[in-house]
Design a protein around this motif. Sequence first.
Motif, short mmCIF file in Angstrom:
data_model
loop_
_atom_site.label_atom_id
_atom_site.label_comp_id
_atom_site.label_asym_id
_atom_site.label_seq_id
_atom_site.Cartn_x
_atom_site.Cartn_y
_atom_site.Cartn_z
N VAL A 269 0.85 -1.19 0.00
CA VAL A 269 0.00 0.00 0.00
C VAL A 269 0.89 1.24 0.00
O VAL A 269 1.87 1.31 0.75
CB VAL A 269 -0.94 0.03 1.22
CG1 VAL A 269 -1.94 -1.11 1.16
CG2 VAL A 269 -0.17 -0.02 2.53
N PRO A 270 0.59 2.21 -0.87
CA PRO A 270 1.35 3.47 -0.86
C PRO A 270 0.95 4.30 0.35
O PRO A 270 -0.22 4.31 0.76
CB PRO A 270 0.94 4.13 -2.17
CG PRO A 270 -0.42 3.57 -2.47
CD PRO A 270 -0.44 2.18 -1.91
N LEU A 271 1.90 5.02 0.91
CA LEU A 271 1.62 5.83 2.09
C LEU A 271 1.58 7.33 1.78
O LEU A 271 0.86 8.07 2.43
CB LEU A 271 2.68 5.56 3.17
CG LEU A 271 2.76 4.10 3.68
CD1 LEU A 271 3.91 3.96 4.66
CD2 LEU A 271 1.46 3.68 4.32
N ALA A 272 2.39 7.75 0.82
CA ALA A 272 2.44 9.18 0.47
C ALA A 272 2.83 9.31 -0.99
O ALA A 272 3.61 8.52 -1.51
CB ALA A 272 3.42 9.91 1.37
N GLU A 273 2.25 10.33 -1.64
CA GLU A 273 2.59 10.56 -3.05
C GLU A 273 4.04 11.00 -3.17
O GLU A 273 4.76 10.59 -4.08
CB GLU A 273 1.66 11.61 -3.65
CG GLU A 273 0.22 11.14 -3.77
CD GLU A 273 -0.65 12.17 -4.45
OE1 GLU A 273 -0.11 13.19 -4.93
OE2 GLU A 273 -1.88 11.94 -4.52
N ARG A 274 4.47 11.87 -2.26
CA ARG A 274 5.85 12.34 -2.24
C ARG A 274 6.38 12.30 -0.81
O ARG A 274 5.63 12.53 0.14
CB ARG A 274 5.95 13.76 -2.78
CG ARG A 274 5.68 13.87 -4.29
CD ARG A 274 5.80 15.30 -4.77
NE ARG A 274 4.78 16.15 -4.17
CZ ARG A 274 4.70 17.47 -4.36
NH1 ARG A 274 5.61 18.07 -5.12
NH2 ARG A 274 3.73 18.17 -3.81
N GLY A 275 7.63 11.97 -0.68
CA GLY A 275 8.23 11.94 0.65
C GLY A 275 7.78 10.72 1.44
O GLY A 275 7.35 9.71 0.89
N ASN A 276 7.88 10.84 2.74
CA ASN A 276 7.54 9.73 3.64
C ASN A 276 6.42 10.12 4.59
O ASN A 276 6.14 11.30 4.79
CB ASN A 276 8.78 9.31 4.44
CG ASN A 276 9.89 8.80 3.56
OD1 ASN A 276 9.64 8.00 2.66
ND2 ASN A 276 11.11 9.27 3.79
N LYS A 277 5.83 9.11 5.19
CA LYS A 277 4.72 9.31 6.12
C LYS A 277 4.89 8.35 7.29
O LYS A 277 5.40 7.23 7.13
CB LYS A 277 3.39 9.03 5.41
CG LYS A 277 2.16 8.95 6.31
CD LYS A 277 0.96 8.52 5.50
CE LYS A 277 -0.27 8.31 6.38
NZ LYS A 277 -0.08 7.18 7.31
N ILE A 278 4.46 8.77 8.46
CA ILE A 278 4.54 7.88 9.62
C ILE A 278 3.48 6.78 9.49
O ILE A 278 2.36 7.03 9.05
CB ILE A 278 4.34 8.68 10.94
CG1 ILE A 278 4.73 7.82 12.13
CG2 ILE A 278 2.91 9.17 11.08
CD1 ILE A 278 4.82 8.60 13.44
N ILE A 279 3.88 5.54 9.80
CA ILE A 279 2.98 4.39 9.67
C ILE A 279 2.05 4.32 10.88
O ILE A 279 2.51 4.32 12.04
CB ILE A 279 3.78 3.09 9.53
CG1 ILE A 279 4.63 3.14 8.26
CG2 ILE A 279 2.85 1.87 9.49
CD1 ILE A 279 5.60 1.99 8.13
N THR A 280 0.76 4.25 10.62
CA THR A 280 -0.24 4.27 11.68
C THR A 280 -0.99 2.94 11.74
O THR A 280 -0.81 2.05 10.89
CB THR A 280 -1.25 5.40 11.44
OG1 THR A 280 -1.95 5.11 10.22
CG2 THR A 280 -0.54 6.75 11.32
N VAL A 281 -1.86 2.83 12.73
CA VAL A 281 -2.67 1.63 12.88
C VAL A 281 -3.54 1.40 11.65
O VAL A 281 -3.70 0.27 11.17
CB VAL A 281 -3.56 1.73 14.15
CG1 VAL A 281 -4.55 0.57 14.21
CG2 VAL A 281 -2.70 1.75 15.40
N LEU A 282 -4.10 2.46 11.11
CA LEU A 282 -4.95 2.33 9.92
C LEU A 282 -4.16 1.80 8.72
O LEU A 282 -4.70 1.04 7.91
CB LEU A 282 -5.58 3.68 9.58
CG LEU A 282 -6.67 4.17 10.54
CD1 LEU A 282 -7.21 5.52 10.08
CD2 LEU A 282 -7.81 3.16 10.64
N ASP A 283 -2.89 2.17 8.62
CA ASP A 283 -2.06 1.66 7.53
C ASP A 283 -1.84 0.15 7.67
O ASP A 283 -1.87 -0.59 6.69
CB ASP A 283 -0.71 2.38 7.51
CG ASP A 283 -0.84 3.85 7.21
OD1 ASP A 283 -1.70 4.21 6.38
OD2 ASP A 283 -0.10 4.65 7.81
N LEU A 284 -1.62 -0.29 8.91
CA LEU A 284 -1.45 -1.72 9.16
C LEU A 284 -2.74 -2.48 8.86
O LEU A 284 -2.71 -3.57 8.29
CB LEU A 284 -1.02 -1.96 10.61
CG LEU A 284 0.37 -1.45 11.01
CD1 LEU A 284 0.65 -1.79 12.47
CD2 LEU A 284 1.45 -2.04 10.13
#
Length: 416
Positions: free
Chosen positions: A93-108
């Motif tokens: 799953v992609p998290l951000a179009e550009r750069g990085n993003k902190i991984i959250t419970v919803l991402d998991l």
Amino acid sequence: MFNNNYICALDIGSSKIAACVARIKRGRINNIFFDSLPAKGIKEGIIVDSIDLVSSVTKLLKNLKNKSGINIKFVYTNISGKNIITKHSHATVPLAERGNKIITVLDLEKVNEQARILGSNLEEEIIHRIPSGYTIDTNSNILNPLGLYSHKLQLDLYLICATLSSVQSLSRAINQSGYEIKGLFFSGLATGKVVFNKELKEGFNLLCDIGCDITELLVFKDGLLCDIEILPFGGNDLTLQIQNALQVPFDLAEDIKRSYGIIGDPMEIEEDREILVKKDSIYKNIKQRFVAEVINSKAKSICSIIKDTIEKKVQRYEVNKFIVAGRSILLEGFIETLESLLQVPVKLGRIMNPEILSLTKEDSTVSGHKYLTYLTALGMICEVQEESTQGTLPTHKPAKNFILKTINRFKEVYQE
């Protein structure tokens, strides 16, 4: 409504059906009651006669109710054998179009659900979901990525499934017995729960459960189940070897195996030592050395297949613990023969859970090696009581409550 004052685990095998019911008091197991019966209607983990199975389950759980005084309505049970299917499912799953993003419970939650969907099949029922490891960008084998930064999140999800028809048949048989299935477990995973301790979390640990007609081989790496192999042989193969060699009924061959079966060097048995066997109302003397020769050749063949299977999965020098279970391993010399071929220490599976051990050590029902009958059922009780699978990475099931969802969403915004 589920009664949380007890946990009833039903282990359905090909040779026996065993059940345990644990009385729960203040969140802890207060007492455990046991009973077992010879199995009917099951072969290689497959229901071949539902009427016989229903009769056996009804009788067994009625006996257990009388022993414990607990009105059993719900049971946790197991499934194994040819019905089991294992697979790996990968999702990204992609998290951000550009750069990085902190991984959250919803991402998991999202990546786990995506992997589950990709690994699903209309003809299969998923029994266990075991995350084998997360990958963030180029870093793999991440145990728990929560709170880390990444551009994308990947997951390797190990799925243990059963054929849908087998699950439906099992559920119907339990319902016809007057009970409802509360949860379903893979037999080997439940057994591993009770025979391994904290050492399971280090290196490769193997569990080999030799049943009457199938053998389950499980490979754990650093506490995570990473492979399962179901081999089409068991203790009955030794009995059939004796039956064919001596031309006796199966039940008599089983008695000879249990009483006089020795695995090792047959030449160590005195040549004139004999056993008395009754066949067709006639007593016949048979050389015990001959019985040993017959059973020894088949046992070594079984051990060799186990050895070859293991070597395809892991290097022998990497094995930390090799645990064997099943009543066939009680034959004199079996463990020693397996250990000699594998060249790794082989240990008999024992109850390692301290809470369970403290409750069973004074119980005559499981004294000696009788506890082997109940290992899988006890493992299911441990799983239910702890409400988590040993060594399994978090799958983060979505919150069903609206307030919890709202709180989680606020956490997400805060972390962003």
